[in-house]
Design a protein around this motif. Structure first.
Motif, PDB file in Angstrom:
ATOM      1  N   PHE A  13     -66.334  21.076 -57.556  1.00 15.59           N
ATOM      2  CA  PHE A  13     -64.943  20.685 -57.760  1.00 15.59           C
ATOM      3  C   PHE A  13     -64.253  20.493 -56.410  1.00 15.59           C
ATOM      4  N   THR A  14     -63.317  19.548 -56.373  1.00 17.30           N
ATOM      5  CA  THR A  14     -62.474  19.384 -55.196  1.00 17.30           C
ATOM      6  C   THR A  14     -61.099  19.951 -55.499  1.00 17.30           C
ATOM      7  N   PHE A  15     -60.488  20.507 -54.480  1.00 18.84           N
ATOM      8  CA  PHE A  15     -59.121  21.007 -54.532  1.00 18.84           C
ATOM      9  C   PHE A  15     -58.317  20.148 -53.571  1.00 18.84           C
ATOM     10  N   ASP A  16     -57.300  19.495 -54.084  1.00 20.31           N
ATOM     11  CA  ASP A  16     -56.473  18.614 -53.272  1.00 20.31           C
ATOM     12  C   ASP A  16     -55.195  19.349 -52.865  1.00 20.31           C
ATOM     13  N   PHE A  17     -55.154  19.762 -51.598  1.00 20.08           N
ATOM     14  CA  PHE A  17     -54.018  20.501 -51.050  1.00 20.08           C
ATOM     15  C   PHE A  17     -53.093  19.605 -50.226  1.00 20.08           C
ATOM     16  N   SER A  18     -53.155  18.303 -50.430  1.00 18.88           N
ATOM     17  CA  SER A  18     -52.395  17.385 -49.576  1.00 18.88           C
ATOM     18  C   SER A  18     -50.874  17.519 -49.725  1.00 18.88           C
ATOM     19  N   LYS A  19     -50.392  18.122 -50.802  1.00 15.89           N
ATOM     20  CA  LYS A  19     -48.950  18.342 -50.962  1.00 15.89           C
ATOM     21  C   LYS A  19     -48.513  19.706 -50.435  1.00 15.89           C
ATOM     22  N   TRP A 156     -53.882  26.542 -64.999  1.00 14.22           N
ATOM     23  CA  TRP A 156     -53.631  26.209 -63.595  1.00 14.22           C
ATOM     24  C   TRP A 156     -52.888  24.882 -63.489  1.00 14.22           C
ATOM     25  N   LYS A 157     -53.374  23.866 -64.210  1.00 16.70           N
ATOM     26  CA  LYS A 157     -52.758  22.536 -64.153  1.00 16.70           C
ATOM     27  C   LYS A 157     -51.305  22.576 -64.626  1.00 16.70           C
ATOM     28  N   ASP A 158     -51.013  23.435 -65.595  1.00 12.86           N
ATOM     29  CA  ASP A 158     -49.643  23.570 -66.081  1.00 12.86           C
ATOM     30  C   ASP A 158     -48.724  24.212 -65.035  1.00 12.86           C
ATOM     31  N   LYS A 159     -49.244  25.150 -64.277  1.00 16.99           N
ATOM     32  CA  LYS A 159     -48.428  25.905 -63.317  1.00 16.99           C
ATOM     33  C   LYS A 159     -48.426  25.297 -61.914  1.00 16.99           C
ATOM     34  N   PHE A 160     -49.549  24.720 -61.513  1.00 17.87           N
ATOM     35  CA  PHE A 160     -49.698  24.221 -60.139  1.00 17.87           C
ATOM     36  C   PHE A 160     -50.173  22.770 -60.147  1.00 17.87           C
ATOM     37  N   ASN A 161     -49.400  21.900 -60.734  1.00 21.37           N
ATOM     38  CA  ASN A 161     -49.840  20.506 -60.825  1.00 21.37           C
ATOM     39  C   ASN A 161     -49.833  19.776 -59.478  1.00 21.37           C
ATOM     40  N   ASP A 162     -49.234  20.378 -58.450  1.00 21.01           N
ATOM     41  CA  ASP A 162     -49.266  19.788 -57.113  1.00 21.01           C
ATOM     42  C   ASP A 162     -50.578  20.044 -56.385  1.00 21.01           C
ATOM     43  N   ILE A 163     -51.381  20.952 -56.905  1.00 18.92           N
ATOM     44  CA  ILE A 163     -52.717  21.207 -56.337  1.00 18.92           C
ATOM     45  C   ILE A 163     -53.712  20.780 -57.397  1.00 18.92           C
ATOM     46  N   GLU A 164     -54.247  19.590 -57.209  1.00 21.57           N
ATOM     47  CA  GLU A 164     -55.119  19.002 -58.218  1.00 21.57           C
ATOM     48  C   GLU A 164     -56.570  19.444 -58.005  1.00 21.57           C
ATOM     49  N   ILE A 165     -57.206  19.785 -59.104  1.00 23.79           N
ATOM     50  CA  ILE A 165     -58.614  20.170 -59.086  1.00 23.79           C
ATOM     51  C   ILE A 165     -59.387  19.148 -59.905  1.00 23.79           C
ATOM     52  N   LYS A 166     -60.418  18.582 -59.281  1.00 24.82           N
ATOM     53  CA  LYS A 166     -61.213  17.561 -59.954  1.00 24.82           C
ATOM     54  C   LYS A 166     -62.691  17.870 -59.843  1.00 24.82           C
ATOM     55  N   LYS A 167     -63.407  17.537 -60.909  1.00 30.80           N
ATOM     56  CA  LYS A 167     -64.869  17.663 -60.908  1.00 30.80           C
ATOM     57  C   LYS A 167     -65.442  16.604 -59.981  1.00 30.80           C
ATOM     58  N   VAL A 168     -66.442  16.986 -59.203  1.00 32.83           N
ATOM     59  CA  VAL A 168     -67.075  16.048 -58.259  1.00 32.83           C
ATOM     60  C   VAL A 168     -67.932  15.067 -59.015  1.00 32.83           C
TER      61      VAL A 168
END
Length: 168
Positions: A13-19, A156-168
């Motif tokens: 999984f990737t974690f997108d912390f760009s925000k 997680w997606k409901d609470k932290f939608n600014d940090i997106e987690i995606k399956k590789v």
């Protein structure tokens, strides 16, 4: 703002912390100091977030029931390990002059396992939370921890939608 996308330790999984303001990983420092660390520390909306990520729902997992079994066979060891990761990571954050402005700190155990349901996540929150410094305020000069939560990926997606987690 950083533009940082990182992989989980299983590279699934990737974690997108760009925000986020930043992303910290203390794995190397933790190894040198013989400490345990959370997977990621970040800052979002003036809150510092410690993230410990556990996922046994990965394709091709050798022992998909291992995490559930670990919790059931020796729960106190699991609770202690998760709480120790917080304390050790807080020590490393402060050693790097992190959180100089005393921002609120939240700790999230992000756990994805087909056998761990909402009831068990609530139990994990209660049991691990008892080992964390959530209610200690008078004896210290700064709040050590504002909040502890146990979420699955949907929560997680409901609470932290600014940090997106995606399956590789």
């Amino acid at each position: 703002m950083c533009n940082k996308i990182v992989l989980d330790e299983n590279k699934s999984f990737t974690f997108d912390f760009s925000k986020c303001e930043y992303i910290l990983e203390f794995h190397d420092l933790a190894n040198k100091l013989k400490l345990n660390d959370v997977d990621f520390i970040t800052e979002l909306n003036d809150e510092i977030i410690f993230i410990e990520y556990k996922n046994s729902n990965i394709e091709g997992a050798v022992k998909p029931d291992a995490m559930y079994s670990k919790i059931k066979v020796n729960p106190s060891k699991f609770y202690s390990n998760i709480s120790k990761k917080y304390y050790d990571s807080l020590f490393m954050l402060w050693s790097q002059n992190g959180n100089e402005n005393d921002k609120k700190i939240s700790y999230v155990l992000l756990i994805e396992d087909k056998l761990i349901d909402e009831k068990m996540r609530k139990q994990l929150k209660l049991k691990i939370g008892k080992q964390l410094p959530l209610r200690i305020k008078e004896e210290v000069k700064r709040e050590l921890l504002s909040n502890f939560e146990v979420y699955n990926l949907r929560e997680w997606k409901d609470k932290f939608n600014d940090i997106e987690i995606k399956k590789v």
